[in-house]
Design an enzyme around this catalytic site. Structure first.
Site, PDB file in Angstrom:
ATOM      1  N   HIS A  79       0.832  -1.195   0.000  1.00  0.00           N
ATOM      2  CA  HIS A  79       0.000   0.000   0.000  1.00  0.00           C
ATOM      3  C   HIS A  79       0.869   1.248   0.000  1.00  0.00           C
ATOM      4  O   HIS A  79       1.816   1.358   0.785  1.00  0.00           O
ATOM      5  CB  HIS A  79      -0.947   0.022   1.204  1.00  0.00           C
ATOM      6  CG  HIS A  79      -2.072   0.992   1.000  1.00  0.00           C
ATOM      7  ND1 HIS A  79      -1.908   2.356   1.170  1.00  0.00           N
ATOM      8  CD2 HIS A  79      -3.346   0.813   0.585  1.00  0.00           C
ATOM      9  CE1 HIS A  79      -3.040   2.968   0.887  1.00  0.00           C
ATOM     10  NE2 HIS A  79      -3.936   2.055   0.538  1.00  0.00           N
ATOM     11  N   PHE A 301     -11.587  -8.267  12.780  1.00  0.00           N
ATOM     12  CA  PHE A 301     -11.660  -7.016  13.524  1.00  0.00           C
ATOM     13  C   PHE A 301     -13.051  -6.417  13.330  1.00  0.00           C
ATOM     14  O   PHE A 301     -13.350  -5.857  12.275  1.00  0.00           O
ATOM     15  CB  PHE A 301     -10.567  -6.053  13.053  1.00  0.00           C
ATOM     16  CG  PHE A 301      -9.261  -6.757  12.778  1.00  0.00           C
ATOM     17  CD1 PHE A 301      -8.621  -7.464  13.788  1.00  0.00           C
ATOM     18  CD2 PHE A 301      -8.715  -6.760  11.509  1.00  0.00           C
ATOM     19  CE1 PHE A 301      -7.440  -8.144  13.538  1.00  0.00           C
ATOM     20  CE2 PHE A 301      -7.527  -7.431  11.253  1.00  0.00           C
ATOM     21  CZ  PHE A 301      -6.893  -8.131  12.264  1.00  0.00           C
ATOM     22  N   ASP A 303     -15.827  -4.305  12.838  1.00  0.00           N
ATOM     23  CA  ASP A 303     -16.056  -2.892  12.558  1.00  0.00           C
ATOM     24  C   ASP A 303     -17.412  -2.742  11.880  1.00  0.00           C
ATOM     25  O   ASP A 303     -18.331  -3.520  12.133  1.00  0.00           O
ATOM     26  CB  ASP A 303     -14.917  -2.339  11.698  1.00  0.00           C
ATOM     27  CG  ASP A 303     -14.841  -2.965  10.311  1.00  0.00           C
ATOM     28  OD1 ASP A 303     -15.588  -3.941  10.042  1.00  0.00           O
ATOM     29  OD2 ASP A 303     -14.064  -2.481   9.473  1.00  0.00           O
ATOM     30  N   ASP A 378      -9.955 -11.176   7.053  1.00  0.00           N
ATOM     31  CA  ASP A 378     -10.447  -9.829   7.328  1.00  0.00           C
ATOM     32  C   ASP A 378      -9.791  -8.809   6.413  1.00  0.00           C
ATOM     33  O   ASP A 378     -10.470  -7.964   5.815  1.00  0.00           O
ATOM     34  CB  ASP A 378     -10.175  -9.455   8.791  1.00  0.00           C
ATOM     35  CG  ASP A 378     -10.651  -8.048   9.135  1.00  0.00           C
ATOM     36  OD1 ASP A 378      -9.967  -7.077   8.741  1.00  0.00           O
ATOM     37  OD2 ASP A 378     -11.695  -7.913   9.792  1.00  0.00           O
ATOM     38  N   ASP A 383     -10.712  -4.966   2.058  1.00  0.00           N
ATOM     39  CA  ASP A 383     -10.317  -4.431   0.750  1.00  0.00           C
ATOM     40  C   ASP A 383     -11.400  -4.694  -0.296  1.00  0.00           C
ATOM     41  O   ASP A 383     -11.698  -3.836  -1.135  1.00  0.00           O
ATOM     42  CB  ASP A 383      -9.000  -5.064   0.288  1.00  0.00           C
ATOM     43  CG  ASP A 383      -7.802  -4.573   1.089  1.00  0.00           C
ATOM     44  OD1 ASP A 383      -7.914  -3.517   1.738  1.00  0.00           O
ATOM     45  OD2 ASP A 383      -6.751  -5.256   1.071  1.00  0.00           O
TER      46      ASP A 383
END
Length: 414
Positions: A79, A301, A303, A378, A383
């Protein structure tokens, strides 16, 4: 009704506070309390449900995509906004400390990026550049606005990721932090929860400076010393949640504590990915012991973005009333039963996807079965959600549901 745990705002009391979980034997093999407690919350809330048929279909699809796209922990280094450590690993190399301090602060502030102006002009964004190697200007929104803001500050010679700097109201006054997170021209929003972000920076910076020599690298060094170089990812997560109150993402529900630990787990996962060795079979430099990082002990995670793509893949099913609330943009209060159900069901779902992928690996490629983790799943799903949202990718070959908006919960936890 669930009650969200708050964290102390007084940094001195944070140092003296009894840890959320006390581990007498540092070498004991730990089970991740996130798994068991969110399974309990998933069953008790009984709102969002996991579709096991869709789990089996999606597991095959995800496994194939990971293979064809060569998606691995090393993908993290690709990235353009990431600060990557030098290779080969060298503890004394300044970039090692820089990278660890950067990952720590990003993880400490990795929460609440959804916009009241979703899909409209004027949402909060940060104008920086395309990446460290490309100076072309680019407007970053969502999570990447946080990363771009910190990178921009470093480029402007503001040492914003140094705990000795951001813990000090003299060296780094609130007005400077507000300047670091300034929005691009034309934005009608500022970064959400700025006051809470400043409070967290003061808290974690104080703890690092007063207990760990002023750097997150020293925190990691102490962890490695405590475990004789054989500490696992989950043990590091425990140390993070014990040390920093603002990482204790936990709620009380139906008389029990439910552990979610989104930011604590992603902090450790980012370290794992950033320092993941390039040579096949090489030991991880920060988890070098015989047991390795044991990253498979961590969950996804929880979210608001991953539940969205899990629903799109039909892995999660929502009741009509919840879909109506999401489409209307109705806020869900932190710790309410709907919000907890969304997060708990996401963790349960990804654990089931992983189990199905491991079963496929065991039948087809036994040697590769230990490479599958909920962390990597995840990373891939997050992504994928962004690509689908931007219209860059349409999922082919499996049945999908209509993409519904993410849930809206203002929270420091995610």
């Amino acid at each position: 009704m669930a009650v969200v745990l708050s964290f102390p705002t007084d940094a001195d009391s944070a140092l003296d506070e009894k840890p959320a979980i006390f581990i007498e034997d540092s070498n004991v093999a730990l089970a991740n309390p996130v798994i068991e407690s969110t399974e309990f919350a998933y069953n008790k809330t009984n709102i969002v449900h996991v579709n096991d048929d869709a789990v089996r279909v999606a597991a095959k699809h995800i496994r194939e995509k990971l293979r064809t796209e060569a998606y691995s922990p090393r993908t993290w280094r690709m990235h353009p906004l990431h600060i990557c450590p030098a290779e080969p690993y060298a503890p004394a190399e300044p970039l090692t400390k820089t990278c660890l301090d950067w990952i720590f602060l990003v993880s400490a502030l990795n929460f609440s990026f959804w916009s009241e102006r979703e899909g409209q002009s004027g949402r909060y964004g940060v104008l920086w550049q395309e990446g460290w190697r490309s100076p072309a200007p680019k407007l970053w929104t969502g999570y990447w606005s946080l990363v771009a803001a910190l990178n921009r500050a470093l480029q402007e010679s503001i040492p914003i990721t140094d705990p000795t700097f951001y813990s000090s109201e003299t060296l780094c006054p609130d007005s400077l932090i507000e300047h670091v997170f300034r929005a691009a021209e034309g934005c009608s929003e500022s970064i959400p929860l700025l006051a809470q972000r400043i409070s967290i920076m003061r808290e974690v910076g104080f703890i690092l400076c007063h207990a760990f020599g002023g750097s997150f690298q020293s925190f990691v060094d102490e962890f490695q010393s405590e475990h004789n170089g054989d500490g696992t990812a989950l043990q590091l997560v425990h140390k993070v949640t014990e040390t920093f109150p603002s990482f204790r993402d936990e709620v009380f529900f139906e008389g029990r504590r439910v552990y979610l630990w989104k930011r604590a787990q992603i902090l450790v996962a980012e370290i794992w990915a950033a320092f993941y060795p390039g040579a096949p079979g090489a030991p991880h430099p920060l988890f070098p012991g015989p047991s390795g990082p044991a990253i498979h002990q961590l969950t996804m995670f929880a979210d608001y973005r991953v539940p969205q793509i899990l629903h799109h893949l039909r892995i999660l099913s929502y009741p009509p009333a919840l879909v109506r609330r999401l489409r209307a943009g109705t806020p869900l209060a932190p710790g309410c039963s709907e919000e907890l159900s969304l997060r708990a069901a996401s963790i349960v779902a990804v654990e089931r996807v992983r189990a199905e992928m491991l079963a496929l690996e065991a039948r087809e490629d036994p040697a590769g079965s230990d490479t599958i983790s909920s962390v990597l799943i995840d990373f891939f799903l997050w992504d994928l959600a962004k690509r689908v949202e931007r219209g860059e990718e349409h999922i082919e070959g499996i049945e999908t549901a209509e993409m519904v908006p993410t849930h809206r919960t203002r929270s420091i936890w995610y």
